[in-house]
Design an enzyme around this catalytic site. Sequence first.
Site, PDB file in Angstrom:
ATOM      1  N   LYS A  96       5.448   7.025  -4.083  1.00  0.00           N
ATOM      2  CA  LYS A  96       4.659   6.600  -4.654  1.00  0.00           C
ATOM      3  C   LYS A  96       2.791   7.613  -4.492  1.00  0.00           C
ATOM      4  CE  LYS A  96       1.812   2.291  -4.588  1.00  0.00           C
ATOM      5  NZ  LYS A  96       0.371   2.214  -3.828  1.00  0.00           N
TER       6      LYS A  96
ATOM      7  N   THR B  96       4.194   5.766   0.722  1.00  0.00           N
ATOM      8  CA  THR B  96       3.580   6.008  -0.106  1.00  0.00           C
ATOM      9  C   THR B  96       2.791   7.730   0.447  1.00  0.00           C
ATOM     10  OG1 THR B  96       3.174   4.089  -0.059  1.00  0.00           O
ATOM     11  CG2 THR B  96       1.328   5.940  -0.458  1.00  0.00           C
TER      12      THR B  96
ATOM     13  N   SER C 237       4.086  -4.651   0.679  1.00  0.00           N
ATOM     14  CA  SER C 237       3.750  -3.541   1.214  1.00  0.00           C
ATOM     15  C   SER C 237       3.780  -3.330   3.446  1.00  0.00           C
ATOM     16  CB  SER C 237       1.789  -3.496   1.051  1.00  0.00           C
ATOM     17  OG  SER C 237       1.622  -3.383   2.693  1.00  0.00           O
TER      18      SER C 237
ATOM     19  N   TYR D 244       4.295   2.946   4.414  1.00  0.00           N
ATOM     20  CA  TYR D 244       3.294   3.772   5.671  1.00  0.00           C
ATOM     21  C   TYR D 244       3.997   4.377   7.025  1.00  0.00           C
ATOM     22  CZ  TYR D 244      -0.905   2.653   2.543  1.00  0.00           C
ATOM     23  OH  TYR D 244      -1.381   2.046   1.469  1.00  0.00           O
TER      24      TYR D 244
ATOM     25  N   HIS E  35      -3.836   4.935  -5.981  1.00  0.00           N
ATOM     26  CA  HIS E  35      -3.483   4.101  -4.942  1.00  0.00           C
ATOM     27  C   HIS E  35      -4.613   2.708  -5.817  1.00  0.00           C
ATOM     28  CE1 HIS E  35      -1.999   3.743  -0.911  1.00  0.00           C
ATOM     29  NE2 HIS E  35      -2.972   2.396  -1.411  1.00  0.00           N
TER      30      HIS E  35
HETATM   31  C1  LIG Z   1      -6.686  -4.384  -1.959  1.00  0.00           C
HETATM   32  C2  LIG Z   1      -5.389  -3.562  -2.114  1.00  0.00           C
HETATM   33  C3  LIG Z   1      -4.509  -3.222  -1.075  1.00  0.00           C
HETATM   34  C4  LIG Z   1      -3.250  -2.166  -1.038  1.00  0.00           C
HETATM   35  N1  LIG Z   1      -2.910  -1.792  -0.079  1.00  0.00           N
HETATM   36  C5  LIG Z   1      -1.391  -1.181  -0.259  1.00  0.00           C
HETATM   37  C6  LIG Z   1      -0.782  -0.678   0.647  1.00  0.00           C
HETATM   38  O1  LIG Z   1      -0.714  -1.628   1.573  1.00  0.00           O
HETATM   39  N2  LIG Z   1       0.490   0.539  -0.149  1.00  0.00           N
HETATM   40  C7  LIG Z   1       0.258   0.860  -0.760  1.00  0.00           C
HETATM   41  O2  LIG Z   1       1.682   1.945  -1.519  1.00  0.00           O
HETATM   42  N3  LIG Z   1      -0.802   0.523  -2.067  1.00  0.00           N
HETATM   43  C8  LIG Z   1      -1.595  -0.652  -1.678  1.00  0.00           C
HETATM   44  N4  LIG Z   1      -2.140  -0.798  -2.499  1.00  0.00           N
HETATM   45  C9  LIG Z   1      -2.108   0.353  -3.408  1.00  0.00           C
HETATM   46  C10 LIG Z   1      -1.507  -0.641  -4.579  1.00  0.00           C
HETATM   47  O3  LIG Z   1       0.141  -0.304  -4.285  1.00  0.00           O
HETATM   48  C11 LIG Z   1      -1.379   0.378  -6.493  1.00  0.00           C
HETATM   49  O4  LIG Z   1      -1.352   1.363  -6.138  1.00  0.00           O
HETATM   50  C12 LIG Z   1      -2.923  -0.322  -6.913  1.00  0.00           C
HETATM   51  O5  LIG Z   1      -3.499  -1.188  -5.944  1.00  0.00           O
HETATM   52  C13 LIG Z   1      -2.631  -0.273  -8.083  1.00  0.00           C
HETATM   53  O6  LIG Z   1      -4.276  -0.042  -9.350  1.00  0.00           O
HETATM   54  P1  LIG Z   1      -4.983  -1.526  -9.515  1.00  0.00           P
HETATM   55  O7  LIG Z   1      -5.144  -2.045  -8.486  1.00  0.00           O
HETATM   56  O8  LIG Z   1      -5.861  -0.921 -10.303  1.00  0.00           O
HETATM   57  O9  LIG Z   1      -4.043  -2.352 -10.512  1.00  0.00           O
HETATM   58  C14 LIG Z   1      -3.255  -2.062  -2.211  1.00  0.00           C
HETATM   59  C15 LIG Z   1      -4.350  -1.718  -3.168  1.00  0.00           C
HETATM   60  C16 LIG Z   1      -4.929  -2.890  -3.203  1.00  0.00           C
HETATM   61  C17 LIG Z   1      -6.509  -3.165  -3.867  1.00  0.00           C
END
Ligand SMILES: Cc1cc2nc3c(=O)[nH]c(=O)nc-3n(C[C@H](O)[C@H](O)[C@H](O)COP(=O)(O)O)c2cc1C
Length: 419
Positions: free
Chosen positions: A291, A214, A165, A188, A315
């Site tokens: 994404k 993203t 990330s 981002y 997400h």
């Molecule tokens: C705590 C947390 C932080 C996340 N941070 C980012 C991030 O910094 N960048 C991003 O593109 N997606 C982020 N995501 C989304 C994840 O990349 C992913 O799309 C998502 O967690 C998938 O769904 P799931 O948690 O049900 O497996 C985050 C998700 C969570 C749970």
Amino acid sequence: MPFDQAASRRRFLKYLSASPLLASSGLAALAGEGPAAGVKLPDPIAWAPLKTESLIKSPKDAVNVFDFEPVCRVNVPPAHFGYMASGIDDEVTLRANREGFLKFQLRPRRLVDVSKIDMSIELLGAKYPTPIIIAPVGGQRSFHPDGEIGVAKAAKAGGHLQILSTSTNTDVEEVTAARGAPIWYQLYATNKWDVAKAMVQRAEDAGCLAVAVTVDRSGGRNQETLFRLVPTDTRDCSGCHERGSLVTNLKRRAMYQGLDLSGLTHTQSSAMTWDFLKRLRDSTRMKIVLKGILAHEDAVLAADNGIDAIIVSNHGARSEDSGRSTIDALPEIVEAVRGRMPILVDSGFRRGTDMVKALCMGASAVCIGRPYIWGLGAFGQAGVERVLELMRLELYAAMQQVGAPSIKHLVPNMVRRAT
Ligand SMILES: Cc1cc2nc3c(=O)[nH]c(=O)nc-3n(C[C@H](O)[C@H](O)[C@H](O)COP(=O)(O)O)c2cc1C
């Protein structure tokens, strides 16, 4: 502030017994009483009700990935747990991401030799022994001191591609070294091109194979679960979160260090259009992945604009509350893309059969988010390793069950919409 797990556990149990949330919002399920009728339940409580009296004591005790979540909840400070668990508004999408899999059923084939299963894939020119990818999750040291390095080592143990990330606590160079192989960098874009460009250059210099831009965090969001848990967190958070300004608040975010952040108003970009991607294409040799694609029109535009791959993602239900799961969105996108680029998918994947359904529909790989964070919060690197191992074991078994000795044998007519 360093973790005090015992204190965190005490606070959580006190919170459980006293919380008005518990009485009013269905979180009674947390106490092992089972869900009340007609109340909204966050993922995964509806699927694996928390029983605080029977938490697993070590990663090897886990029977499935859900076993880690309640341990994570006890160990991780409430505000950080709330940040991880939260969806948006009514969390309809959060539930849909899990319930969506029930709309599809598998059609197993028989009398196929499945004594050995090959789960390997090739993706954007690199080979991986598994199609399970570590989705980018920001600030992993807020769940356990092992943070991104622990996740990288766990990814290395299982041969998983890791996507780091933009909001990482740890430098991309260090994470790449710990993973021992090139990773992907998630971007981002911020409101400032020079910041995005510098981050992308740094990721490229670190050997990243792709930048995953993203595109679904374009606006505000009401993370109700987070906002309701924050007041229960009694720690002094100012040591880590300097809320005076956006720039001071980024001091623990490794990728912003050393950059000129003047004029930075947002870490995400509300103004991003296809022009940004053209500019990015001219600035990097890395592959570009989008994404957060959910509509077939955007998937076709991505292919037309020379994007190398897309991730069908909402997400993890953290970017909108449309109510549509990604497994529902996937078929229209696969059909429209017609094999012009790899399609990855995430959001709600927890089981081997979830992954098999998506792979049968035409996904090239599946990313997971929260499950490995549950593992991290519960037991650090060892927890992540076990979560990934369980996911691999389940995928292996599910491929045997449908009669597919390799990923290419997972074909569309092995999955059907339930009637
Ligand atoms: C705590 C947390 C932080 C996340 N941070 C980012 C991030 O910094 N960048 C991003 O593109 N997606 C982020 N995501 C989304 C994840 O990349 C992913 O799309 C998502 O967690 C998938 O769904 P799931 O948690 O049900 O497996 C985050 C998700 C969570 C749970």
